[in-house]
Motif scaffolding. Structure first.
Motif, PDB file in Angstrom:
ATOM      1  N   SER A  57     -55.236  -3.936  30.809  1.00 49.67           N
ATOM      2  CA  SER A  57     -54.673  -2.701  30.268  1.00 49.67           C
ATOM      3  C   SER A  57     -53.994  -1.891  31.377  1.00 49.67           C
ATOM      4  N   ARG A  58     -53.145  -0.932  30.964  1.00 50.72           N
ATOM      5  CA  ARG A  58     -52.446  -0.082  31.924  1.00 50.72           C
ATOM      6  C   ARG A  58     -53.073   1.304  32.018  1.00 50.72           C
ATOM      7  N   ILE A  59     -54.275   1.449  31.475  1.00 55.43           N
ATOM      8  CA  ILE A  59     -54.996   2.722  31.569  1.00 55.43           C
ATOM      9  C   ILE A  59     -56.319   2.482  32.273  1.00 55.43           C
ATOM     10  N   ASP A  60     -56.955   3.559  32.734  1.00 50.55           N
ATOM     11  CA  ASP A  60     -58.243   3.397  33.417  1.00 50.55           C
ATOM     12  C   ASP A  60     -59.351   3.164  32.395  1.00 50.55           C
ATOM     13  N   GLU A  61     -60.453   2.623  32.866  1.00 49.04           N
ATOM     14  CA  GLU A  61     -61.530   2.194  31.978  1.00 49.04           C
ATOM     15  C   GLU A  61     -62.176   3.349  31.234  1.00 49.04           C
ATOM     16  N   MET A  62     -62.304   4.506  31.861  1.00 48.56           N
ATOM     17  CA  MET A  62     -62.947   5.642  31.195  1.00 48.56           C
ATOM     18  C   MET A  62     -62.120   6.121  29.998  1.00 48.56           C
ATOM     19  N   GLU A  63     -60.806   6.207  30.183  1.00 50.46           N
ATOM     20  CA  GLU A  63     -59.940   6.605  29.063  1.00 50.46           C
ATOM     21  C   GLU A  63     -59.997   5.578  27.934  1.00 50.46           C
ATOM     22  N   PHE A  64     -60.044   4.309  28.314  1.00 48.95           N
ATOM     23  CA  PHE A  64     -60.136   3.235  27.324  1.00 48.95           C
ATOM     24  C   PHE A  64     -61.405   3.373  26.483  1.00 48.95           C
ATOM     25  N   LYS A  65     -62.541   3.556  27.133  1.00 50.67           N
ATOM     26  CA  LYS A  65     -63.808   3.670  26.399  1.00 50.67           C
ATOM     27  C   LYS A  65     -63.822   4.902  25.515  1.00 50.67           C
ATOM     28  N   ARG A  66     -63.316   6.021  26.019  1.00 49.68           N
ATOM     29  CA  ARG A  66     -63.291   7.261  25.245  1.00 49.68           C
ATOM     30  C   ARG A  66     -62.397   7.126  24.004  1.00 49.68           C
ATOM     31  N   THR A  67     -61.225   6.516  24.187  1.00 44.92           N
ATOM     32  CA  THR A  67     -60.307   6.327  23.061  1.00 44.92           C
ATOM     33  C   THR A  67     -60.873   5.345  22.049  1.00 44.92           C
ATOM     34  N   TYR A  68     -61.535   4.298  22.523  1.00 49.62           N
ATOM     35  CA  TYR A  68     -62.120   3.308  21.625  1.00 49.62           C
ATOM     36  C   TYR A  68     -63.176   3.948  20.722  1.00 49.62           C
ATOM     37  N   ARG A  69     -64.067   4.742  21.295  1.00 47.95           N
ATOM     38  CA  ARG A  69     -65.095   5.401  20.486  1.00 47.95           C
ATOM     39  C   ARG A  69     -64.457   6.324  19.444  1.00 47.95           C
ATOM     40  N   LEU A 113     -52.910   9.933  17.120  1.00 44.60           N
ATOM     41  CA  LEU A 113     -52.355   9.740  18.456  1.00 44.60           C
ATOM     42  C   LEU A 113     -52.133  11.008  19.273  1.00 44.60           C
ATOM     43  N   PRO A 114     -51.875  12.155  18.668  1.00 42.81           N
ATOM     44  CA  PRO A 114     -51.648  13.354  19.493  1.00 42.81           C
ATOM     45  C   PRO A 114     -52.795  13.606  20.474  1.00 42.81           C
ATOM     46  N   GLY A 115     -52.441  13.775  21.755  1.00 39.23           N
ATOM     47  CA  GLY A 115     -53.449  13.991  22.790  1.00 39.23           C
ATOM     48  C   GLY A 115     -53.950  12.715  23.416  1.00 39.23           C
ATOM     49  N   ARG A 116     -53.464  11.559  22.926  1.00 40.13           N
ATOM     50  CA  ARG A 116     -53.902  10.278  23.484  1.00 40.13           C
ATOM     51  C   ARG A 116     -52.677   9.420  23.788  1.00 40.13           C
ATOM     52  N   SER A 117     -52.796   8.560  24.761  1.00 34.69           N
ATOM     53  CA  SER A 117     -51.661   7.737  25.156  1.00 34.69           C
ATOM     54  C   SER A 117     -51.494   6.554  24.206  1.00 34.69           C
ATOM     55  N   ILE A 118     -50.252   6.063  24.117  1.00 36.57           N
ATOM     56  CA  ILE A 118     -49.969   4.884  23.295  1.00 36.57           C
ATOM     57  C   ILE A 118     -50.744   3.681  23.833  1.00 36.57           C
ATOM     58  N   GLU A 119     -50.765   3.536  25.166  1.00 37.83           N
ATOM     59  CA  GLU A 119     -51.479   2.410  25.776  1.00 37.83           C
ATOM     60  C   GLU A 119     -52.976   2.463  25.486  1.00 37.83           C
ATOM     61  N   GLY A 120     -53.552   3.679  25.468  1.00 37.88           N
ATOM     62  CA  GLY A 120     -54.981   3.811  25.211  1.00 37.88           C
ATOM     63  C   GLY A 120     -55.355   3.362  23.808  1.00 37.88           C
ATOM     64  N   VAL A 121     -54.568   3.804  22.804  1.00 35.22           N
ATOM     65  CA  VAL A 121     -54.861   3.419  21.416  1.00 35.22           C
ATOM     66  C   VAL A 121     -54.572   1.931  21.210  1.00 35.22           C
ATOM     67  N   ALA A 122     -53.529   1.417  21.858  1.00 34.13           N
ATOM     68  CA  ALA A 122     -53.204  -0.008  21.736  1.00 34.13           C
ATOM     69  C   ALA A 122     -54.326  -0.871  22.335  1.00 34.13           C
ATOM     70  N   THR A 123     -54.826  -0.472  23.497  1.00 32.08           N
ATOM     71  CA  THR A 123     -55.922  -1.215  24.137  1.00 32.08           C
ATOM     72  C   THR A 123     -57.179  -1.180  23.271  1.00 32.08           C
ATOM     73  N   SER A 124     -57.487  -0.025  22.707  1.00 32.96           N
ATOM     74  CA  SER A 124     -58.650   0.107  21.827  1.00 32.96           C
ATOM     75  C   SER A 124     -58.495  -0.757  20.583  1.00 32.96           C
ATOM     76  N   SER A 125     -57.271  -0.851  20.053  1.00 31.94           N
ATOM     77  CA  SER A 125     -57.018  -1.668  18.869  1.00 31.94           C
ATOM     78  C   SER A 125     -57.258  -3.142  19.167  1.00 31.94           C
ATOM     79  N   VAL A 126     -56.822  -3.589  20.342  1.00 32.88           N
ATOM     80  CA  VAL A 126     -57.018  -4.993  20.721  1.00 32.88           C
ATOM     81  C   VAL A 126     -58.508  -5.304  20.856  1.00 32.88           C
ATOM     82  N   TYR A 127     -59.245  -4.423  21.530  1.00 35.00           N
ATOM     83  CA  TYR A 127     -60.678  -4.656  21.727  1.00 35.00           C
ATOM     84  C   TYR A 127     -61.423  -4.652  20.394  1.00 35.00           C
ATOM     85  N   ALA A 128     -61.094  -3.683  19.516  1.00 28.49           N
ATOM     86  CA  ALA A 128     -61.753  -3.607  18.205  1.00 28.49           C
ATOM     87  C   ALA A 128     -61.410  -4.822  17.349  1.00 28.49           C
ATOM     88  N   ALA A 129     -60.154  -5.264  17.393  1.00 27.96           N
ATOM     89  CA  ALA A 129     -59.744  -6.429  16.602  1.00 27.96           C
ATOM     90  C   ALA A 129     -60.453  -7.691  17.071  1.00 27.96           C
TER      91      ALA A 129
END
Length: 327
Positions: free
Chosen positions: A209-221, A176-192
């Motif tokens: 989600s409460r983050i922008d799409e680019m951050e979401f995609k980057r965190t998911y990868r 999580l360091p360097g990444r938002s809680i919302e970003g990792v949570a959104t990525s977890s939902v999509y992966a699940a």
């Protein structure tokens, strides 16, 4: 053991000790000593009986259920003396104690003003003790966010559980360091959702989600790579039933759409294409083949893809269908 059974044994000269061992062996095998039928447990009467001839093989068995009876769900909840099962969807796995918000005692009487103030202070401290460190506070916020997004997307409980496990793994492995809680949570939902076969498109997840799409995609990868998650490409067929339901088209149209997609997969047309776009085009083509009036604009709104994408995929699906028939 019945009187007839005991009499038959006594006439044949079998001792009580031998009878006991014979009956135990027969019960272990689950067969009736009289006719060889299957033995079943009658919990209502505390007996083990033969389903064929009705012989009572054992009686006065131990009742392992509760000693109380309940006739509706409310009464069952009141009488039950056990808590809810543990769950990964809560930061403390549901093991902590909650102080109820009703200011009443055990007899249902309203508390006095001093007692109410005391209970409010206890609730405050109880909430503080439930999240004793930053890691637990992080987990509590993230799991609440996962539950909110899963509810907005209409995802079932097993997807929420899987998303919670993925987030816990990311937290334990210090991702999580360097990444938002919302970003990792959104990525977890999509992966699940992808892992459990209930996929939602990137656009659908990004919309709640409460983050922008680019951050979401980057965190998911990043999460998928670091945790080594095995996620198969989304199957276009898994989107068809949802789109068909939203558009309220007939079963015939849905069947035609599934047939078009299966043929396209056999011909290799789906490779490199967006599964959402293919599913939307298949639903549109299936409705036309079934003589139902569904516009590209309506399908575009439901699937959240452009009309240009639907037209392009629509032509490819029809060509693949003709090639499959010709072959």
């Amino acid at each position: 053991m019945t009187t007839t059974k005991i009499q038959r044994y006594s006439e044949s000269g079998v001792t009580a000790h031998e009878r006991e061992h014979e009956t135990e062996d027969e019960q272990e095998e689950g067969t009736c000593p009289e006719c060889g039928g299957h033995l079943v447990a009658d919990e209502g009467h505390g007996e083990t009986v033969c389903s064929e001839c009705g012989l009572v093989v054992e009686e006065d068995s131990v009742d392992r259920g509760p000693e109380w009876r309940a006739f509706d769900s409310k009464e069952k909840d009141q009488k039950s003396r056990v808590g809810a099962p543990t769950t990964k969807m809560m930061h403390d796995k549901g093991l902590s104690t909650n102080i109820g918000w009703q200011d009443k005692d055990a007899y249902g009487n309203t508390l006095g003003s001093r007692q109410r103030e005391k209970m409010q202070r206890l609730r405050t401290w109880n909430e503080r003790f439930r999240t004793r460190d930053s890691k637990e506070r992080n987990l509590k916020q993230a799991l609440g966010e996962i539950d909110r997004m899963a509810s907005a997307l209409g995802l079932p409980k097993n997807v929420r559980e899987t998303a919670s496990v993925i987030y816990r793994r990311a937290l334990d492995e210090d991702l999580l360091p360097g990444r938002s809680i919302e970003g990792v949570a959104t990525s977890s939902v999509y992966a699940a959702a992808r892992q459990t076969g209930v996929p939602r498109s990137l656009d659908e997840v990004a919309a709640v989600s409460r983050i922008d799409e680019m951050e979401f995609k980057r965190t998911y990868r990043y999460i998928v790579r670091e945790l080594g998650l095995e996620i198969q490409p989304a199957d276009p067929l898994s989107y068809v039933s949802r789109f068909a339901s939203d558009l309220d088209i007939s079963d015939e149209s849905e069947r035609r759409a599934n047939e078009l997609l299966k043929t396209a997969k056999e011909e290799g047309v789906h490779s490199g294409k967006s599964p959402v776009g293919l599913a939307a085009a298949a639903v549109y083509a299936g409705s036309l083949l079934s003589n139902e009036k569904v516009t590209q604009s309506e399908v575009s709104d439901v699937a959240n893809v452009s009309e240009v994408t639907i037209r392009n995929r629509y032509q490819e699906l029809l060509e693949a269908g003709q090639d499959g028939i010709a072959a």
